[in-house]
Design an enzyme around this catalytic site. Structure first.
Site, PDB file in Angstrom:
ATOM      1  N   LYS A  16     -21.697 -47.542 -34.439  1.00 45.14           N
ATOM      2  CA  LYS A  16     -20.500 -47.975 -35.153  1.00 45.14           C
ATOM      3  C   LYS A  16     -19.227 -47.852 -34.622  1.00 45.14           C
ATOM      4  O   LYS A  16     -18.728 -48.498 -34.422  1.00 45.14           O
ATOM      5  CB  LYS A  16     -20.770 -47.320 -36.820  1.00 45.14           C
ATOM      6  CG  LYS A  16     -21.915 -48.020 -37.985  1.00 45.14           C
ATOM      7  CD  LYS A  16     -21.764 -47.261 -38.930  1.00 45.14           C
ATOM      8  CE  LYS A  16     -21.468 -46.242 -38.875  1.00 45.14           C
ATOM      9  NZ  LYS A  16     -23.200 -45.286 -38.438  1.00 45.14           N
ATOM     10  N   ARG A  91     -18.531 -44.502 -48.039  1.00 44.42           N
ATOM     11  CA  ARG A  91     -20.190 -44.560 -47.841  1.00 44.42           C
ATOM     12  C   ARG A  91     -20.541 -44.884 -48.702  1.00 44.42           C
ATOM     13  O   ARG A  91     -21.627 -44.259 -48.903  1.00 44.42           O
ATOM     14  CB  ARG A  91     -20.062 -43.559 -46.651  1.00 44.42           C
ATOM     15  CG  ARG A  91     -20.316 -42.948 -45.170  1.00 44.42           C
ATOM     16  CD  ARG A  91     -20.264 -41.980 -45.646  1.00 44.42           C
ATOM     17  NE  ARG A  91     -21.292 -41.313 -43.926  1.00 44.42           N
ATOM     18  CZ  ARG A  91     -21.062 -41.491 -42.932  1.00 44.42           C
ATOM     19  NH1 ARG A  91     -19.427 -41.948 -42.225  1.00 44.42           N
ATOM     20  NH2 ARG A  91     -21.265 -41.058 -42.262  1.00 44.42           N
ATOM     21  N   ARG A 163     -21.169 -33.456 -30.986  1.00 49.03           N
ATOM     22  CA  ARG A 163     -20.682 -32.879 -31.863  1.00 49.03           C
ATOM     23  C   ARG A 163     -22.188 -31.591 -32.772  1.00 49.03           C
ATOM     24  O   ARG A 163     -23.647 -31.729 -32.335  1.00 49.03           O
ATOM     25  CB  ARG A 163     -20.968 -33.568 -33.333  1.00 49.03           C
ATOM     26  CG  ARG A 163     -19.513 -35.172 -32.638  1.00 49.03           C
ATOM     27  CD  ARG A 163     -19.883 -36.990 -33.650  1.00 49.03           C
ATOM     28  NE  ARG A 163     -20.674 -36.239 -34.726  1.00 49.03           N
ATOM     29  CZ  ARG A 163     -21.311 -37.319 -35.534  1.00 49.03           C
ATOM     30  NH1 ARG A 163     -20.239 -38.617 -35.086  1.00 49.03           N
ATOM     31  NH2 ARG A 163     -21.473 -37.550 -36.925  1.00 49.03           N
TER      32      ARG A 163
END
Ligand code: ADP
Ligand code: ADP
Ligand code: ZN
Length: 222
Positions: A16, A91, A163
């Site tokens: 995305k 979401r 991350r």
């Protein structure tokens, strides 16, 4: 071109962010990533960031009111007039309903929800080898999209990092959360005829070609 208002949808690691950046550059519209906005708050050490981090580090969703507030404020900014691409939002069903309300207040509606379809096996491979630039946010993959020099961003020379939530265990939890809380959003948009499925497995440029074709079929050429 008339404004382009789109959502890019798909499981964590489906591409995305990568595609949203390309669309944002080509069409000159802001890329609104709730994940990026939340990570900036975490980095800053704000109260919001500290609260958000307690969810993000566990692979759980940050409460709806918090992200809805962030998106509302962001969409009100002037630079969203030519359109926007939302990445990682909505979401939950509640977020999708609130987004409709916010857009309604502005007299806008979504043009399209592009759903990137990628297998869970591929998603795991992508996330565990993902690296992100700490300065400009550019997204890399150690195998499929590596930087020219190890740990250094091609675009800005910034340092690349992994991350905290990109570990296999947290990714599995994020995939569970995706199936339980986020997939219902897809049904919500399918009922409204907004969803276009795009095969997210081919190389980055090929997926982008497909998305461009789709956008021109809806909005006409740029
Ligand atoms: P998301 O925003 O959906 O979590 P990203 O755009 O961050 O996904 O992509 C996840 C990882 O997969 C990154 O390392 C990225 O470089 C890589 N990636 C993205 N698209 C592709 C693709 N089409 N083929 C192979 N790897 C990809
Ligand atoms: P990915 O696309 O790899 O799943 P994101 O950067 O979109 O990652 O999101 C990272 C984390 O930020 C999520 O796991 C969640 O904790 C939080 N987050 C981002 N967007 C939202 C949202 N719309 N609602 C709730 N939490 C969110
Ligand atoms: Zn960079």
């Amino acid at each position: 071109m008339t404004p382009l208002r789109m959502v890019i949808f798909g499981p964590p690691g489906s591409g995305k962010g990568t595609q949203a950046k390309l669309v944002s550059e080509l069409y000159g519209i802001p890329h609104i990533s709730t994940g990026d906005i939340l990570r900036e708050e975490v980095e800053r050490g704000s109260d919001l960031g500290r609260m958000a981090e307690s969810y993000m580090s566990r692979g759980l969703l940050v409460p709806d009111e918090v992200v809805i507030g962030i998106v509302r404020q962001r969409l009100m900014r002037e630079d969203c007039r030519p359109g926007f691409i939302l990445d990682g939002f909505p979401r939950t069903l509640r977020q999708a309903e609130e987004l409709d309300r916010i857009l309604g207040e502005l007299g806008w509606r979504l043009d399209v929800v592009v759903n990137l379809v990628v297998s869970e096996e591929e998603v795991l491979r992508r996330i565990t080898l993902r690296r992100v630039c700490s300065v400009c946010g550019e997204i890399y993959h150690l195998e499929s999209n590596p930087p020219k020099r190890p740990s250094v961003c091609d675009r800005c020379g910034g340092r690349l990092y992994q991350r905290d939530d990109d570990t296999e265990e947290t990714v599995r939890e994020r995939l569970r959360v995706y199936r339980a809380q986020t997939e219902p959003v897809l049904r919500y948009y399918r009922e409204r005829g907004l969803v276009r499925d795009v095969d997210g497995n081919p190389p980055i440029e090929e997926v982008f070609e497909e998305i461009k074709r789709l956008i021109s079929s809806i909005k006409g050429p740029i």
